[in-house]
Design a protein around this motif. Structure first.
Motif, PDB file in Angstrom:
ATOM      1  N   ARG A  80       0.826  -1.208   0.000  1.00 49.75           N
ATOM      2  CA  ARG A  80       0.000   0.000   0.000  1.00 49.75           C
ATOM      3  C   ARG A  80       0.859   1.255   0.000  1.00 49.75           C
ATOM      4  O   ARG A  80       2.066   1.192   0.180  1.00 49.75           O
ATOM      5  N   LYS A  81       0.221   2.383  -0.163  1.00 54.73           N
ATOM      6  CA  LYS A  81       0.950   3.648  -0.283  1.00 54.73           C
ATOM      7  C   LYS A  81       1.783   3.955   0.966  1.00 54.73           C
ATOM      8  O   LYS A  81       2.956   4.298   0.869  1.00 54.73           O
ATOM      9  N   GLN A  82       1.192   3.837   2.133  1.00 57.22           N
ATOM     10  CA  GLN A  82       1.873   4.198   3.373  1.00 57.22           C
ATOM     11  C   GLN A  82       2.701   3.071   3.975  1.00 57.22           C
ATOM     12  O   GLN A  82       3.687   3.333   4.657  1.00 57.22           O
ATOM     13  N   HIS A  83       2.269   1.823   3.770  1.00 57.08           N
ATOM     14  CA  HIS A  83       2.915   0.681   4.415  1.00 57.08           C
ATOM     15  C   HIS A  83       2.893  -0.539   3.515  1.00 57.08           C
ATOM     16  O   HIS A  83       2.034  -0.668   2.654  1.00 57.08           O
ATOM     17  N   LEU A  84       3.798  -1.427   3.799  1.00 57.89           N
ATOM     18  CA  LEU A  84       3.744  -2.779   3.258  1.00 57.89           C
ATOM     19  C   LEU A  84       2.985  -3.571   4.316  1.00 57.89           C
ATOM     20  O   LEU A  84       3.439  -3.695   5.458  1.00 57.89           O
ATOM     21  N   VAL A  85       1.797  -4.044   3.982  1.00 57.17           N
ATOM     22  CA  VAL A  85       0.962  -4.748   4.952  1.00 57.17           C
ATOM     23  C   VAL A  85       1.194  -6.245   4.779  1.00 57.17           C
ATOM     24  O   VAL A  85       1.020  -6.780   3.687  1.00 57.17           O
ATOM     25  N   VAL A  86       1.580  -6.906   5.867  1.00 60.49           N
ATOM     26  CA  VAL A  86       1.861  -8.340   5.857  1.00 60.49           C
ATOM     27  C   VAL A  86       0.758  -9.031   6.643  1.00 60.49           C
ATOM     28  O   VAL A  86       0.567  -8.751   7.837  1.00 60.49           O
ATOM     29  N   TYR A  87       0.011  -9.925   5.982  1.00 63.48           N
ATOM     30  CA  TYR A  87      -1.113 -10.622   6.614  1.00 63.48           C
ATOM     31  C   TYR A  87      -0.624 -11.940   7.198  1.00 63.48           C
ATOM     32  O   TYR A  87      -0.139 -12.813   6.481  1.00 63.48           O
ATOM     33  N   LEU A  88      -0.791 -12.061   8.514  1.00 64.90           N
ATOM     34  CA  LEU A  88      -0.349 -13.254   9.235  1.00 64.90           C
ATOM     35  C   LEU A  88      -1.541 -13.894   9.932  1.00 64.90           C
ATOM     36  O   LEU A  88      -2.664 -13.790   9.469  1.00 64.90           O
ATOM     37  N   THR A  89      -1.289 -14.541  11.047  1.00 64.31           N
ATOM     38  CA  THR A  89      -2.333 -15.206  11.818  1.00 64.31           C
ATOM     39  C   THR A  89      -3.381 -14.201  12.259  1.00 64.31           C
ATOM     40  O   THR A  89      -3.041 -13.143  12.780  1.00 64.31           O
ATOM     41  N   GLY A  90      -4.643 -14.540  12.049  1.00 63.65           N
ATOM     42  CA  GLY A  90      -5.727 -13.655  12.438  1.00 63.65           C
ATOM     43  C   GLY A  90      -5.890 -13.554  13.946  1.00 63.65           C
ATOM     44  O   GLY A  90      -5.891 -14.547  14.642  1.00 63.65           O
ATOM     45  N   GLY A  91      -5.994 -12.345  14.436  1.00 63.20           N
ATOM     46  CA  GLY A  91      -6.278 -12.097  15.844  1.00 63.20           C
ATOM     47  C   GLY A  91      -5.120 -12.344  16.796  1.00 63.20           C
ATOM     48  O   GLY A  91      -4.407 -13.323  16.681  1.00 63.20           O
ATOM     49  N   GLY A  92      -4.914 -11.420  17.694  1.00 64.57           N
ATOM     50  CA  GLY A  92      -3.960 -11.606  18.776  1.00 64.57           C
ATOM     51  C   GLY A  92      -2.502 -11.689  18.382  1.00 64.57           C
ATOM     52  O   GLY A  92      -1.726 -12.408  19.018  1.00 64.57           O
ATOM     53  N   ASP A 123      14.276  -6.916  10.902  1.00 66.96           N
ATOM     54  CA  ASP A 123      15.139  -8.093  10.931  1.00 66.96           C
ATOM     55  C   ASP A 123      14.475  -9.181  10.085  1.00 66.96           C
ATOM     56  O   ASP A 123      13.447  -9.740  10.470  1.00 66.96           O
ATOM     57  N   GLU A 124      15.066  -9.468   8.918  1.00 65.74           N
ATOM     58  CA  GLU A 124      14.455 -10.430   7.997  1.00 65.74           C
ATOM     59  C   GLU A 124      14.329 -11.821   8.609  1.00 65.74           C
ATOM     60  O   GLU A 124      13.363 -12.533   8.339  1.00 65.74           O
ATOM     61  N   SER A 125      15.270 -12.222   9.447  1.00 63.87           N
ATOM     62  CA  SER A 125      15.180 -13.555  10.053  1.00 63.87           C
ATOM     63  C   SER A 125      13.975 -13.646  10.987  1.00 63.87           C
ATOM     64  O   SER A 125      13.311 -14.687  11.052  1.00 63.87           O
ATOM     65  N   VAL A 126      13.653 -12.566  11.679  1.00 67.25           N
ATOM     66  CA  VAL A 126      12.470 -12.550  12.550  1.00 67.25           C
ATOM     67  C   VAL A 126      11.202 -12.555  11.691  1.00 67.25           C
ATOM     68  O   VAL A 126      10.253 -13.291  11.987  1.00 67.25           O
ATOM     69  N   LEU A 127      11.190 -11.763  10.632  1.00 72.79           N
ATOM     70  CA  LEU A 127      10.038 -11.757   9.723  1.00 72.79           C
ATOM     71  C   LEU A 127       9.809 -13.153   9.150  1.00 72.79           C
ATOM     72  O   LEU A 127       8.677 -13.637   9.089  1.00 72.79           O
ATOM     73  N   ARG A 128      10.874 -13.830   8.769  1.00 75.07           N
ATOM     74  CA  ARG A 128      10.762 -15.200   8.253  1.00 75.07           C
ATOM     75  C   ARG A 128      10.159 -16.128   9.312  1.00 75.07           C
ATOM     76  O   ARG A 128       9.320 -16.968   8.987  1.00 75.07           O
ATOM     77  N   GLN A 129      10.575 -15.973  10.556  1.00 74.23           N
ATOM     78  CA  GLN A 129      10.017 -16.812  11.623  1.00 74.23           C
ATOM     79  C   GLN A 129       8.525 -16.564  11.785  1.00 74.23           C
ATOM     80  O   GLN A 129       7.751 -17.509  11.976  1.00 74.23           O
ATOM     81  N   LEU A 130       8.104 -15.308  11.711  1.00 70.11           N
ATOM     82  CA  LEU A 130       6.683 -14.981  11.818  1.00 70.11           C
ATOM     83  C   LEU A 130       5.890 -15.602  10.673  1.00 70.11           C
ATOM     84  O   LEU A 130       4.803 -16.155  10.875  1.00 70.11           O
ATOM     85  N   ILE A 131       6.433 -15.530   9.475  1.00 65.60           N
ATOM     86  CA  ILE A 131       5.759 -16.100   8.307  1.00 65.60           C
ATOM     87  C   ILE A 131       5.704 -17.621   8.433  1.00 65.60           C
ATOM     88  O   ILE A 131       4.641 -18.227   8.234  1.00 65.60           O
ATOM     89  N   GLU A 132       6.829 -18.245   8.762  1.00 66.94           N
ATOM     90  CA  GLU A 132       6.863 -19.708   8.901  1.00 66.94           C
ATOM     91  C   GLU A 132       5.876 -20.180   9.957  1.00 66.94           C
ATOM     92  O   GLU A 132       5.165 -21.169   9.757  1.00 66.94           O
ATOM     93  N   ARG A 133       5.847 -19.493  11.076  1.00 65.78           N
ATOM     94  CA  ARG A 133       4.948 -19.886  12.161  1.00 65.78           C
ATOM     95  C   ARG A 133       3.492 -19.779  11.734  1.00 65.78           C
ATOM     96  O   ARG A 133       2.683 -20.655  12.007  1.00 65.78           O
TER      97      ARG A 133
END
Length: 147
Positions: A80-92, A123-133
């Motif tokens: 998006r214009k203001q941010h790169l929005v990353v959709y992960l686990t819904g809620g919480g 930190d790309e390694s942390v982002l990768r962990q969030l995506i993998e999880r």
């Protein structure tokens, strides 16, 4: 007679390449290309447009306590214009992944998404962990623990 509202966020035949190339911000296009590669690698799934503006990978079926159900991408993003929005686990998101998010770098978190200004700032390694999880949770391989 009223009919049930149809979901907007469903897989489409819109070209992911065309959608990403249409973004006027060069840096946002580059970040989107990197994120597309990361998510493709971690999911093993091709990028597909979900609705008019979400690039999603794979899918899972969900059912809410209300009985409403549908399908959603395992993970996805929208440049998006203001941010790169990353959709992960819904809620919480903060409750589930607070320790990881603390190490991620500059971001805002919504119920199930991250708002990033630039990929180079996190930190790309942390982002990768969030995506993998998230992928593991949506595939039913893992529970969404609070790590």
């Amino acid at each position: 007679m009223a009919t049930a509202k149809q979901p907007v966020t469903v897989p489409t035949v819109i070209s992911v390449d065309d959608f990403l190339a249409s973004n006027p911000d060069e840096r946002r296009r580059a970040d989107a290309g990197r994120l597309r590669a990361i998510m493709g690698e971690l999911t093993g799934e091709p990028a597909v447009m979900w609705g008019p503006s979400i690039v999603g990978f794979g899918s899972y079926h969900y059912t809410y306590e209300s009985g409403r159900s549908g399908d959603a991408p395992l993970v996805g993003f929208s440049p998006r214009k203001q941010h790169l929005v990353v959709y992960l686990t819904g809620g919480g998101l903060e409750e589930r992944y607070g320790a990881l998010l603390a190490r991620l770098g500059p971001h805002r978190a919504g119920k199930g998404c991250l708002y990033l200004k630039r990929l180079d700032d996190v930190d790309e390694s942390v982002l990768r962990q969030l995506i993998e999880r998230t992928v593991r949770v949506h595939r039913g391989v893992d529970r969404a623990s609070r790590r």
